[in-house]
Motif scaffolding. Structure first.
Motif, PDB file in Angstrom:
ATOM      1  N   THR A  38       0.830  -1.203   0.000  1.00 18.09           N
ATOM      2  CA  THR A  38       0.000   0.000   0.000  1.00 18.09           C
ATOM      3  C   THR A  38       0.865   1.255   0.000  1.00 18.09           C
ATOM      4  OG1 THR A  38      -0.146  -0.129   2.397  1.00 18.09           O
ATOM      5  CG2 THR A  38      -2.011  -0.997   1.153  1.00 18.09           C
ATOM      6  N   THR A  39       0.347   2.283  -0.676  1.00 23.00           N
ATOM      7  CA  THR A  39       1.071   3.554  -0.748  1.00 23.00           C
ATOM      8  C   THR A  39       0.317   4.660  -0.028  1.00 23.00           C
ATOM      9  OG1 THR A  39       0.036   3.978  -2.892  1.00 23.00           O
ATOM     10  CG2 THR A  39       2.237   2.982  -2.901  1.00 23.00           C
ATOM     11  N   ASP A  40      -0.937   4.408   0.322  1.00 15.36           N
ATOM     12  CA  ASP A  40      -1.738   5.391   1.051  1.00 15.36           C
ATOM     13  C   ASP A  40      -1.530   5.188   2.551  1.00 15.36           C
ATOM     14  OD1 ASP A  40      -3.687   7.391   1.517  1.00 15.36           O
ATOM     15  OD2 ASP A  40      -5.203   5.835   1.841  1.00 15.36           O
ATOM     16  N   LYS A  41      -1.282   6.277   3.262  1.00  8.05           N
ATOM     17  CA  LYS A  41      -0.952   6.206   4.699  1.00  8.05           C
ATOM     18  C   LYS A  41      -2.079   5.572   5.512  1.00  8.05           C
ATOM     19  CE  LYS A  41       1.457   7.757   8.398  1.00  8.05           C
ATOM     20  NZ  LYS A  41       2.779   7.345   8.779  1.00  8.05           N
ATOM     21  N   GLU A  42      -3.320   6.001   5.280  1.00  5.36           N
ATOM     22  CA  GLU A  42      -4.448   5.487   6.069  1.00  5.36           C
ATOM     23  C   GLU A  42      -4.684   4.007   5.787  1.00  5.36           C
ATOM     24  OE1 GLU A  42      -7.981   7.815   5.754  1.00  5.36           O
ATOM     25  OE2 GLU A  42      -6.905   9.691   6.123  1.00  5.36           O
ATOM     26  N   GLU A  43      -4.644   3.626   4.523  1.00  5.37           N
ATOM     27  CA  GLU A  43      -4.823   2.215   4.169  1.00  5.37           C
ATOM     28  C   GLU A  43      -3.699   1.366   4.754  1.00  5.37           C
ATOM     29  OE1 GLU A  43      -5.508   1.245   0.078  1.00  5.37           O
ATOM     30  OE2 GLU A  43      -6.775   2.997  -0.215  1.00  5.37           O
ATOM     31  N   ALA A  44      -2.500   1.911   4.724  1.00  7.85           N
ATOM     32  CA  ALA A  44      -1.347   1.179   5.258  1.00  7.85           C
ATOM     33  C   ALA A  44      -1.501   0.943   6.758  1.00  7.85           C
ATOM     34  CB  ALA A  44      -0.067   1.945   4.969  1.00  7.85           C
ATOM     35  N   GLU A  45      -2.025   1.933   7.473  1.00  7.50           N
ATOM     36  CA  GLU A  45      -2.225   1.776   8.913  1.00  7.50           C
ATOM     37  C   GLU A  45      -3.274   0.708   9.204  1.00  7.50           C
ATOM     38  OE1 GLU A  45      -3.058   5.740  10.241  1.00  7.50           O
ATOM     39  OE2 GLU A  45      -0.925   6.260  10.349  1.00  7.50           O
ATOM     40  N   LYS A  46      -4.347   0.692   8.403  1.00  4.75           N
ATOM     41  CA  LYS A  46      -5.373  -0.347   8.578  1.00  4.75           C
ATOM     42  C   LYS A  46      -4.796  -1.727   8.275  1.00  4.75           C
ATOM     43  CE  LYS A  46      -9.316   2.584   7.423  1.00  4.75           C
ATOM     44  NZ  LYS A  46     -10.345   2.877   6.404  1.00  4.75           N
ATOM     45  N   ALA A  47      -4.029  -1.811   7.203  1.00  7.95           N
ATOM     46  CA  ALA A  47      -3.423  -3.084   6.813  1.00  7.95           C
ATOM     47  C   ALA A  47      -2.419  -3.547   7.868  1.00  7.95           C
ATOM     48  CB  ALA A  47      -2.745  -2.956   5.456  1.00  7.95           C
ATOM     49  N   PHE A  48      -1.688  -2.588   8.440  1.00  8.56           N
ATOM     50  CA  PHE A  48      -0.722  -2.917   9.505  1.00  8.56           C
ATOM     51  C   PHE A  48      -1.444  -3.501  10.708  1.00  8.56           C
ATOM     52  CE2 PHE A  48       1.390  -1.467  13.456  1.00  8.56           C
ATOM     53  CZ  PHE A  48       2.496  -2.299  13.400  1.00  8.56           C
ATOM     54  N   LYS A  49      -2.569  -2.907  11.070  1.00  7.95           N
ATOM     55  CA  LYS A  49      -3.323  -3.386  12.224  1.00  7.95           C
ATOM     56  C   LYS A  49      -3.804  -4.822  11.999  1.00  7.95           C
ATOM     57  CE  LYS A  49      -6.957  -1.934  15.376  1.00  7.95           C
ATOM     58  NZ  LYS A  49      -8.006  -0.980  15.697  1.00  7.95           N
ATOM     59  N   LYS A  50      -4.330  -5.104  10.803  1.00  6.90           N
ATOM     60  CA  LYS A  50      -4.805  -6.450  10.486  1.00  6.90           C
ATOM     61  C   LYS A  50      -3.663  -7.460  10.484  1.00  6.90           C
ATOM     62  CE  LYS A  50      -8.897  -5.742   7.607  1.00  6.90           C
ATOM     63  NZ  LYS A  50      -9.446  -5.908   6.259  1.00  6.90           N
ATOM     64  N   ALA A  51      -2.575  -7.109   9.817  1.00  5.88           N
ATOM     65  CA  ALA A  51      -1.434  -8.020   9.712  1.00  5.88           C
ATOM     66  C   ALA A  51      -0.811  -8.259  11.078  1.00  5.88           C
ATOM     67  CB  ALA A  51      -0.399  -7.455   8.750  1.00  5.88           C
ATOM     68  N   SER A  52      -0.707  -7.211  11.872  1.00  3.75           N
ATOM     69  CA  SER A  52      -0.120  -7.328  13.203  1.00  3.75           C
ATOM     70  C   SER A  52      -0.947  -8.258  14.082  1.00  3.75           C
ATOM     71  CB  SER A  52      -0.036  -5.938  13.839  1.00  3.75           C
ATOM     72  OG  SER A  52       0.436  -6.017  15.138  1.00  3.75           O
ATOM     73  N   SER A  53      -2.238  -8.097  14.028  1.00  4.34           N
ATOM     74  CA  SER A  53      -3.137  -8.946  14.803  1.00  4.34           C
ATOM     75  C   SER A  53      -3.000 -10.412  14.385  1.00  4.34           C
ATOM     76  CB  SER A  53      -4.582  -8.476  14.610  1.00  4.34           C
ATOM     77  OG  SER A  53      -5.478  -9.369  15.194  1.00  4.34           O
ATOM     78  N   CYS A  54      -2.975 -10.637  13.093  1.00  7.16           N
ATOM     79  CA  CYS A  54      -2.843 -11.996  12.559  1.00  7.16           C
ATOM     80  C   CYS A  54      -1.512 -12.620  12.992  1.00  7.16           C
ATOM     81  CB  CYS A  54      -2.956 -11.976  11.046  1.00  7.16           C
ATOM     82  SG  CYS A  54      -2.740 -13.577  10.278  1.00  7.16           S
ATOM     83  N   LEU A  55      -0.432 -11.858  12.880  1.00 10.50           N
ATOM     84  CA  LEU A  55       0.890 -12.359  13.263  1.00 10.50           C
ATOM     85  C   LEU A  55       0.939 -12.709  14.750  1.00 10.50           C
ATOM     86  CD1 LEU A  55       3.084  -9.918  11.203  1.00 10.50           C
ATOM     87  CD2 LEU A  55       3.086 -12.395  10.979  1.00 10.50           C
ATOM     88  N   ASP A  56       0.342 -11.853  15.585  1.00  3.49           N
ATOM     89  CA  ASP A  56       0.334 -12.123  17.028  1.00  3.49           C
ATOM     90  C   ASP A  56      -0.432 -13.405  17.347  1.00  3.49           C
ATOM     91  OD1 ASP A  56       1.863  -9.931  17.723  1.00  3.49           O
ATOM     92  OD2 ASP A  56       0.131  -8.623  18.031  1.00  3.49           O
ATOM     93  N   LYS A  57      -1.571 -13.587  16.699  1.00  2.83           N
ATOM     94  CA  LYS A  57      -2.367 -14.796  16.932  1.00  2.83           C
ATOM     95  C   LYS A  57      -1.619 -16.046  16.493  1.00  2.83           C
ATOM     96  CE  LYS A  57      -6.845 -12.527  16.455  1.00  2.83           C
ATOM     97  NZ  LYS A  57      -7.998 -12.317  15.568  1.00  2.83           N
TER      98      LYS A  57
END
Length: 83
Positions: A38-57
């Motif tokens: 992603t190149t958009d800051k807001e989309e990247a933050e949302k994607a980071f939150k999803k990926a981070s949650s998945c990785l932690d689980k």
């Protein structure tokens, strides 16, 4: 081929787990790639939150190593901060 009943059951269980883990790993890789592309800051933050949650689980369930999760989260965070 397994001869004993318990060995047959173990084969069935392992196959179920293999398929489940394969699908979770595939989903994880997709989320990581989406976050890094992603190149958009807001989309990247949302994607980071999803990926981070998945990785932690996944790390909590021992599907991936905790250091692998930390390394990927760090890489995604660097990407998000650079935008």
């Amino acid at each position: 081929m397994p001869q004993h009943q318990s060995a047959k059951k173990r084969v069935r269980q392992n196959e179920k787990r293999r398929v489940r883990n394969q699908s979770k790993r595939s989903k994880m890789k997709t989320l990581i790639n989406n976050a890094l592309e992603t190149t958009d800051k807001e989309e990247a933050e949302k994607a980071f939150k999803k990926a981070s949650s998945c990785l932690d689980k996944m790390a909590a369930k021992d599907l991936i190593h905790k250091n692998f999760a930390a390394r990927k989260k760090s890489k995604i965070a660097d990407h998000v901060n650079s935008l």
